[in-house]
Write a protein that holds these residues in place. Structure first.
Motif, PDB file in Angstrom:
ATOM      1  N   ALA A   1     -81.421  30.487  -8.657  1.00  0.00           N
ATOM      2  CA  ALA A   1     -80.841  31.055  -9.874  1.00  0.00           C
ATOM      3  C   ALA A   1     -81.104  32.546 -10.028  1.00  0.00           C
ATOM      4  CB  ALA A   1     -81.361  30.310 -11.092  1.00  0.00           C
ATOM      5  N   ASP A   2     -82.038  33.097  -9.261  1.00  0.00           N
ATOM      6  CA  ASP A   2     -82.332  34.530  -9.346  1.00  0.00           C
ATOM      7  C   ASP A   2     -81.789  35.311  -8.159  1.00  0.00           C
ATOM      8  OD1 ASP A   2     -83.986  33.530  -7.379  1.00  0.00           O
ATOM      9  OD2 ASP A   2     -85.832  34.402  -8.177  1.00  0.00           O
ATOM     10  N   THR A   3     -80.877  34.696  -7.382  1.00  0.00           N
ATOM     11  CA  THR A   3     -80.389  35.301  -6.141  1.00  0.00           C
ATOM     12  C   THR A   3     -78.872  35.241  -6.067  1.00  0.00           C
ATOM     13  OG1 THR A   3     -82.405  34.564  -5.008  1.00  0.00           O
ATOM     14  CG2 THR A   3     -80.543  35.211  -3.616  1.00  0.00           C
ATOM     15  N   ASP A   4     -78.242  36.346  -5.672  1.00  0.00           N
ATOM     16  CA  ASP A   4     -76.798  36.349  -5.476  1.00  0.00           C
ATOM     17  C   ASP A   4     -76.422  35.494  -4.268  1.00  0.00           C
ATOM     18  OD1 ASP A   4     -76.722  38.125  -7.540  1.00  0.00           O
ATOM     19  OD2 ASP A   4     -75.971  39.825  -6.366  1.00  0.00           O
ATOM     20  N   MET A   5     -75.329  34.773  -4.405  1.00  0.00           N
ATOM     21  CA  MET A   5     -74.777  34.045  -3.272  1.00  0.00           C
ATOM     22  C   MET A   5     -74.006  35.002  -2.366  1.00  0.00           C
ATOM     23  SD  MET A   5     -73.361  30.550  -5.118  1.00  0.00           S
ATOM     24  CE  MET A   5     -72.342  31.447  -6.313  1.00  0.00           C
ATOM     25  N   PRO A   6     -73.657  34.575  -1.141  1.00  0.00           N
ATOM     26  CA  PRO A   6     -72.772  35.401  -0.318  1.00  0.00           C
ATOM     27  C   PRO A   6     -71.467  35.644  -1.074  1.00  0.00           C
ATOM     28  CG  PRO A   6     -73.699  33.607   0.973  1.00  0.00           C
ATOM     29  CD  PRO A   6     -74.088  33.344  -0.444  1.00  0.00           C
ATOM     30  N   PRO A   7     -70.871  36.834  -0.929  1.00  0.00           N
ATOM     31  CA  PRO A   7     -69.650  37.151  -1.691  1.00  0.00           C
ATOM     32  C   PRO A   7     -68.555  36.102  -1.582  1.00  0.00           C
ATOM     33  CG  PRO A   7     -70.504  39.127  -0.646  1.00  0.00           C
ATOM     34  CD  PRO A   7     -71.348  37.992  -0.139  1.00  0.00           C
ATOM     35  N   SER A   8     -68.427  35.485  -0.410  1.00  0.00           N
ATOM     36  CA  SER A   8     -67.364  34.484  -0.235  1.00  0.00           C
ATOM     37  C   SER A   8     -67.584  33.253  -1.108  1.00  0.00           C
ATOM     38  CB  SER A   8     -67.287  34.043   1.230  1.00  0.00           C
ATOM     39  OG  SER A   8     -68.513  33.441   1.637  1.00  0.00           O
ATOM     40  N   ALA A   9     -68.815  33.064  -1.594  1.00  0.00           N
ATOM     41  CA  ALA A   9     -69.146  31.880  -2.391  1.00  0.00           C
ATOM     42  C   ALA A   9     -69.192  32.173  -3.891  1.00  0.00           C
ATOM     43  CB  ALA A   9     -70.489  31.310  -1.943  1.00  0.00           C
TER      44      ALA A   9
END
Length: 513
Positions: A318-326
């Protein structure tokens, strides 16, 4: 080896964390060691009254330390907890008591105008063939444990296995009659353990979430999550903006989980109240975090789950960005959960195809009251969730709404979730809610859009045409100033029926592009 039952878990955490607070409410603070001793004593009271392994005990009580103690005491002796909503009307309460074959009912006398025990007095006893005793909560508080029962408690605890039922948890019933979903010690603890990292819950966490304990979001994501992690759970009977903000400040809460609209409501009052929320850490709902700690829209996963999965079964830290494609996805399935997408032909669909989400694994439900396994699961053991979604090539799950939300416009299929995600990308739009609006010429797409008066329906329609196929562009628009204007049910879910009525009214009064 991880703890397999609630009794094992309580003993282990008491030895490890001692006086550290496990649960705090405005009137009580209970440490892990005290939780061990008080729930053992409470279990002896239950045993003296005739509660044993497998006994189904209904509980009507607002959030608080006492709720936690009762639930854990019952679990330690292998009794089956049946949490009942404090919002139930008399007829709904009777139906759930019958569905779950509740044998003992423990209830507060009154809460927020509801007098539960008075409601039951007018119902013939024959309507509750399994019910043996109705227990006012005040009476339980005055009971004293017996010495013989203490020995029985320890003996019962030793017989409890991971396969034994832990809880009958009723669904919210937002798309039908509430179901009594059965979970075992093993599958429930496994499901919660699998999601702890994604929800950023560690032994240092001081967790607040406004969800009631009678739903899986409160019981699993709150009580059992704190217990498994060795964290501290902060709760209160009735969340109100000012008192909640003061509680967050006083207890130095580090993690606020729950419904985004509740976090947004608190954020609007924070400056007025002057509460210091600096203890909150990333992973909390972002409306309460400083602007510099917030992610871009869609970059963080929206944890996804259901009562039948004992809470979230899909997510990402919850404190981390996912890969842009996701971006815009629900993250990936947690360990212990297999997810597949099935088309209308009943066959698994390839990546990118929208279909029904089906789940399988050791963390799923053990059954549903009064339903056979053959009614619930596919021949190869998957549970059809009734949710629509697609998996991308990297295994990220994207949610498209409910199967029963899907509708046709001029013969073409519209998924409300897809349209909502597109509308939320328009500059100035804070949120969007889409459903079908019936008319003389058939179904049309309707959208209620939160944009604080910054955009008109005409401007929204022009922007939507650049993002969506023509048949998906809403024909009926309702512009709202705030998420508070969106109709919701008792659990915080959008009330689609009332939303549809609002859109139909807007259509009649000319609020359309």
């Amino acid at each position: 080896m991880p703890e397999r039952t609630v009794d094992e878990l309580v003993r282990s955490r008491a030895a490890r964390h001692g006086a550290k607070p496990m649960v705090i409410d405005p009137a009580a603070r209970i440490g892990y060691r005290e939780l061990d001793t008080t729930t053992r004593d409470l279990a002896t009271v239950f045993v003296d009254a005739g509660v044993g392994k497998g006994t189904r005990v209904g509980l009507i009580m607002p959030n608080g330390a006492r709720w936690v103690q009762v639930a854990i005491a019952l679990a330690r002796i292998g009794a089956v907890l049946v949490p009942l909503s404090t919002l139930l009307q008399a007829g709904e309460l009777v139906a759930q008591l019958r569905t779950a074959s509740v044998q003992f009912l423990l209830s507060v006398e009154e809460f927020r105008g509801h007098r539960y025990l008075d409601d039951l007095q007018s119902v013939p006893a024959l309507d509750f063939p399994a019910l043996r005793r109705v227990w006012p909560a005040d009476e339980l508080a005055r009971a004293t444990p017996g010495e013989k029962a203490r020995r029985i408690v320890d003996a019962l605890a030793e017989t409890v296995t991971p396969a034994d039922p832990l809880v009958v948890m009723f669904t919210s019933g937002s798309s039908g009659t509430p179901k009594g979903v059965i979970h075992s010690h093993g599958n429930a603890l496994g499901a919660v353990r699998a999601g702890l990292a994604a929800r950023c819950i560690t032994p240092d966490t001081r967790l607040y979430l406004p969800m009631p304990f009678f739903w899986v979001g409160g019981y699993g994501s709150g009580i059992l999550s704190a217990l498994l992690a060795g964290a501290t759970l902060v709760t209160e009977e009735i969340p109100r903006s000012e008192t909640t903000l003061r509680l967050l400040e006083a207890e130095r809460v580090t993690l606020f989980r729950g419904w985004p609209d509740q976090a947004e409501a608190l954020a609007r009052h924070a400056d007025t109240v002057g509460a210091d929320l600096s203890a909150l850490r990333p992973g909390s709902l972002e409306a309460l975090l400083p602007t510099e700690q917030r992610a871009q829209p869609g970059a963080r996963a929206t944890l996804f789950g259901m009562t039948e999965a004992f809470g979230p079964y899909c997510g990402y830290a919850a404190d981390t960005d996912m890969p842009p494609s996701a971006w815009g996805s629900c993250g990936k399935p947690f360990s212990g959960m297999e997810v597949r997408i099935v088309g209308t032909d009943g066959r698994p669909s390839p990546p990118g195809s929208v279909g029904e989400i089906q789940i399988r694994g050791p963390h799923t439900l053990r059954g549903i009251c009064r339903r056979s396994r053959e009614e619930l699961f596919t021949p190869d053991g998957f549970y059809p969730t009734g949710d629509l979604g697609h998996l991308d090539h990297d295994g990220f799950l994207f949610y498209h709404g409910r199967c029963d939300d899907m509708f046709k416009v001029s013969g073409a299929t519209v998924y409300p979730g897809e349209v909502e995600r597109a509308l939320r990308t328009i500059d100035g739009v804070g949120n969007a809610y889409v459903t079908n609006v019936p008319g003389r010429q058939g179904e049309r797409v309707g959208a209620a859009v939160v944009c604080d008066g910054a955009l008109t329906a005409g401007q929204l329609r022009v922007a939507a045409r650049k993002l969506l196929s023509a048949f998906k562009v809403p024909a009926v628009w309702l512009v709202l100033d705030s998420d508070d204007d969106v109709p919701r049910g008792a659990t915080g879910k959008v009330d689609v029926r009332r939303l549809r009525e609002m859109l139909m009214t807007a259509n009649r009064t000319g609020e359309r592009a």
